[in-house]
Design an enzyme around this catalytic site. Structure first.
Site, mmCIF file in Angstrom:
data_model
loop_
_atom_site.group_PDB
_atom_site.id
_atom_site.type_symbol
_atom_site.label_atom_id
_atom_site.label_comp_id
_atom_site.label_asym_id
_atom_site.label_seq_id
_atom_site.Cartn_x
_atom_site.Cartn_y
_atom_site.Cartn_z
ATOM 1 N N GLU A 175 1.178 -1.061 0.256
ATOM 2 C CA GLU A 175 0.314 -0.006 -0.122
ATOM 3 C C GLU A 175 0.756 1.311 0.307
ATOM 4 O OE1 GLU A 175 0.149 -2.559 2.257
ATOM 5 O OE2 GLU A 175 -0.704 -2.255 3.971
ATOM 6 N N SER A 225 7.796 -9.083 5.043
ATOM 7 C CA SER A 225 8.501 -9.100 6.914
ATOM 8 C C SER A 225 8.464 -11.167 6.938
ATOM 9 C CB SER A 225 8.351 -8.279 7.800
ATOM 10 O OG SER A 225 7.309 -8.323 7.888
ATOM 11 N N CYS A 280 16.054 -6.584 0.411
ATOM 12 C CA CYS A 280 16.548 -8.032 1.252
ATOM 13 C C CYS A 280 17.635 -8.715 1.025
ATOM 14 C CB CYS A 280 15.351 -8.860 1.246
ATOM 15 S SG CYS A 280 15.371 -9.775 -0.530
ATOM 16 N N GLU A 382 16.718 -7.376 11.706
ATOM 17 C CA GLU A 382 16.956 -6.329 10.230
ATOM 18 C C GLU A 382 16.610 -4.492 10.342
ATOM 19 O OE1 GLU A 382 13.841 -7.460 7.592
ATOM 20 O OE2 GLU A 382 15.580 -7.457 6.005
HETATM 21 P P1 NAD Z 1 5.587 -6.178 5.504
HETATM 22 O O1 NAD Z 1 6.029 -7.456 5.944
HETATM 23 O O2 NAD Z 1 5.332 -4.992 6.080
HETATM 24 O O3 NAD Z 1 4.866 -6.043 3.942
HETATM 25 C C1 NAD Z 1 4.518 -7.261 3.083
HETATM 26 C C2 NAD Z 1 3.202 -7.360 2.308
HETATM 27 O O4 NAD Z 1 2.581 -7.805 3.584
HETATM 28 C C3 NAD Z 1 2.275 -6.198 2.157
HETATM 29 O O5 NAD Z 1 1.934 -6.067 1.125
HETATM 30 C C4 NAD Z 1 1.860 -5.790 2.945
HETATM 31 O O6 NAD Z 1 0.417 -5.352 3.023
HETATM 32 C C5 NAD Z 1 1.190 -6.773 3.949
HETATM 33 N N1 NAD Z 1 0.670 -6.953 5.148
HETATM 34 C C6 NAD Z 1 1.453 -5.773 6.556
HETATM 35 N N2 NAD Z 1 1.129 -6.207 7.469
HETATM 36 C C7 NAD Z 1 -0.011 -7.711 7.416
HETATM 37 C C8 NAD Z 1 -0.535 -8.487 8.560
HETATM 38 N N3 NAD Z 1 -0.343 -7.715 9.813
HETATM 39 N N4 NAD Z 1 -0.766 -9.471 7.819
HETATM 40 C C9 NAD Z 1 -1.439 -9.646 6.902
HETATM 41 N N5 NAD Z 1 -0.029 -8.574 5.968
HETATM 42 C C10 NAD Z 1 0.385 -7.602 6.346
HETATM 43 O O7 NAD Z 1 6.892 -5.643 4.655
HETATM 44 P P2 NAD Z 1 7.948 -4.248 4.279
HETATM 45 O O8 NAD Z 1 8.152 -3.713 4.948
HETATM 46 O O9 NAD Z 1 6.424 -4.155 2.828
HETATM 47 O O10 NAD Z 1 8.764 -5.328 2.860
HETATM 48 C C11 NAD Z 1 10.518 -5.045 3.641
HETATM 49 C C12 NAD Z 1 10.470 -6.488 4.035
HETATM 50 O O11 NAD Z 1 10.132 -7.381 3.159
HETATM 51 C C13 NAD Z 1 11.786 -6.509 4.668
HETATM 52 O O12 NAD Z 1 11.865 -7.134 6.074
HETATM 53 C C14 NAD Z 1 12.882 -7.332 3.860
HETATM 54 O O13 NAD Z 1 13.561 -8.214 3.793
HETATM 55 C C15 NAD Z 1 11.601 -8.382 3.371
HETATM 56 N N6 NAD Z 1 11.921 -8.733 1.987
HETATM 57 C C16 NAD Z 1 12.043 -9.797 1.678
HETATM 58 C C17 NAD Z 1 12.226 -10.523 0.239
HETATM 59 C C18 NAD Z 1 12.769 -11.693 0.339
HETATM 60 O O14 NAD Z 1 12.575 -12.282 -1.012
HETATM 61 N N7 NAD Z 1 13.260 -12.333 1.443
HETATM 62 C C19 NAD Z 1 12.350 -9.687 -1.021
HETATM 63 C C20 NAD Z 1 11.768 -7.992 -0.496
HETATM 64 C C21 NAD Z 1 11.861 -7.621 0.692
#
Ligand code: NAD
Length: 499
Positions: A175, A225, A280, A382
């Site tokens: 979002e 995450s 990541c 992280e």
């Molecule tokens: P986030 O976990 O906050 O959000 C990821 C997705 O989950 C979003 O679409 C969000 O709307 C949704 N979300 C958020 N809270 C939620 C909840 N309580 N229940 C269900 N869905 C929920 O992650 P972010 O801040 O957007 O991205 C950064 C994170 O992603 C970092 O931890 C990074 O390391 C990780 N990441 C991992 C990879 C990989 O391939 N391992 C790649 C890119 C990013």
């Protein structure tokens, strides 16, 4: 103010649980708002996908591949506009935003080979008059939930293989930077995919839960995450769904005494501070082996950091831009304070950085810590910002142990001229993706991407052959045709063998 809508059944759709601002991190103020979906929005998107999927799956794979070729062409034709749009919501510099799109395009290119990738196996004469063949069939409707940090690449990692093999797909982008995913859906429609083959639902946890719970969604791919990845994985797996959920990371770069130090410093700098550390596969921990390596590395890093330019996304000279939000900036700053409180040596402090004319932007200068230890929370967790931590080790084995024992296991790198050391490292380290003199070892599109431990939940990785396997299920047919040349089989109550 611009409103970013859902994209369902080939058209923009309003409605749901409310709206949320989308910020320009360069300016620190809202530039648009995004609608937030609810379970009814999800139901509409899944129903549209379900209606579209059978006819899409019934096309021969070559025709689906032609749509992918055209999709790739259309994205390439407007890559500059897409990169600027992406950068304005994410904060990464435009050249880096182009890389984000290009890495996604590589996956689109890979799945243009769908006819070949979908070929099953065939054995003639597995028994008397018996042939065996297998086929890969799509699952139906699949869903993808993506993070803010790669708003083009990660949606494309998921939707390209899912759709090329004959599924329909519902995407729930972050979002925080939702515009580019909607544009991708419009371009896929323009490329010839029927409406409903790709729907986009904007939203937060409410939409994620509704997607994971929906009985018509057969598989869910998640990147974000770790705590949320694990939660989504458990919720979907409990409902018997196919799940792949990628989580956070804390990647280590090991610098051996024989490393080409100038090259290593160059590589580490880009990997630690590029995209403001919001990758990541960033390299937020560096592990010099031996005191002499540590001192030489630290001196060169301090020197190199002083030459870094932090600027707005559109500044072609900037090495990196702002972090994504005010809350994230405050979080990174709190980790810097934590490092200080835990007794790490703060060598370069990036807090308090102000960019003239952009005082409200979410900018952070580069931060460097030395003498970080594995007991520190700021090491264990992280940070996801422009913060590099030096953890000193006495031997290669100690360095391998550090990366292996860390809760995350996404990527790791070693800098060395010693092939034997590199080989031992690559074999022993408990991390999913390894770079040898390569700081960001994101596999190319025809291999697969995935971390270990808290960086990945599920069995199959993203894209490459694992992506094809994740979005298909294998059916195996054992067949025998009546023939006049062979007597009818005897009645048997014994498990059939081909012996
Ligand atoms: P986030 O976990 O906050 O959000 C990821 C997705 O989950 C979003 O679409 C969000 O709307 C949704 N979300 C958020 N809270 C939620 C909840 N309580 N229940 C269900 N869905 C929920 O992650 P972010 O801040 O957007 O991205 C950064 C994170 O992603 C970092 O931890 C990074 O390391 C990780 N990441 C991992 C990879 C990989 O391939 N391992 C790649 C890119 C990013």
């Amino acid at each position: 103010m611009r409103t970013i809508l859902h994209f369902i059944d080939g058209v923009p759709v309003d409605g749901g649980a409310g709206r949320q601002p989308v910020f320009d991190p360069n300016l620190g103020r809202p530039q648009a708002e995004v609608v937030l979906g609810d379970p009814a929005t999800v139901a509409a998107a899944v129903a549209s996908a379900r209606a579209a999927q059978p006819a899409w799956a019934a096309l021969n794979p070559q025709r689906r591949a032609r749509v992918m070729f055209e999709f790739k062409r259309l994205i390439e034709a407007e890559i500059d506009e897409l990169a600027r749009l992406l950068a304005s919501e994410h904060g990464k510099v435009v050249s880096d935003a182009k890389g984000d799109i290009q890495r996604g395009l590589d996956v689109v290119e890979f799945v243009c080979g769908a006819p070949h990738l979908l070929k099953g196996e065939h054995t003639v004469g597995a028994g008397p008059g018996i042939d065996v063949y297998s086929m890969r069939q799509p699952l139906g409707v699949c869903a993808g939930i993506t993070p803010f940090n790669f708003p083009a690449m990660i949606p494309l990692w998921m939707l390209a293989p899912a759709i090329a093999v004959g599924n329909a797909f519902v995407l729930k982008p972050s979002e925080r930077d939702p515009s580019v995913p909607v544009r991708l859906a419009e371009l896929l429609l323009e490329a010839g995919a029927p409406k409903g083959v790709l729907n986009v639902v904007q939203g937060d946890k409410t939409v994620v839960d509704a997607l994971v719970d929906h009985p018509d969604v057969k598989a869910v791919s998640f990147v974000g995450s770790s705590d949320i990845a694990q939660y989504v994985y458990a919720r979907g797996a409990a409902a018997g769904k196919r799940m792949q959920c990628m989580g956070g990371a804390k990647n280590h770069g090991v610098v051996m005494p024989d490393a080409d130090l100038d090259q290593a410093v160059n590589d580490i700098l880009g990997a630690a501070y590029g995209s403001a550390g919001e990758r990541c596969m960033a390299l937020p921990v560096v592990v010099p082996v031996g005191e002499r390596t540590a001192t030489a590395l630290r001196d060169r890093l301090v020197d190199a950091i002083s030459g870094l330019r932090v600027g707005v996304s559109t500044d072609p000279e900037a090495h990196y831009g702002p972090v994504v939000s005010a809350a994230h900036k405050a979080r990174v700053e709190s980790y810097i304070q934590m490092g200080v409180d835990e007794g790490a040596e703060l060598v370069v402090d990036g807090r308090g950085f102000r960019l003239q004319g952009h005082e409200e932007g979410y900018f952070l200068g580069p931060t460097l810590f030395d003498r970080v230890t594995p007991q520190m929370r700021s090491y264990q967790e992280e940070i996801f910002g422009p913060v590099l931590q030096i953890v000193r080790a006495e031997s290669l084995q100690e360095a391998v142990g550090l990366a292996s024992r860390h809760a995350y296991g996404n990527g790791v790198a070693i800098f060395t001229c010693d092939g034997d050391a590199a080989r031992e490292f690559a074999t022993d380290v408990e991390v999913g993706m390894v770079g040898v003199n390569v700081p960001i070892p994101v596999p190319v599109s025809y291999h697969s991407f995935g971390g270990w431990k808290r960086s990945g939940f599920g069995d199959l990785n993203q894209y490459g052959m694992d992506g094809i396997r994740f979005y298909t299920r294998t059916k195996t047919v054992t067949q025998r045709w009546p023939t006049s040349q062979r007597p009818a089989a005897d009645q048997s109550f014994v498990i059939p063998t081909m012996a």
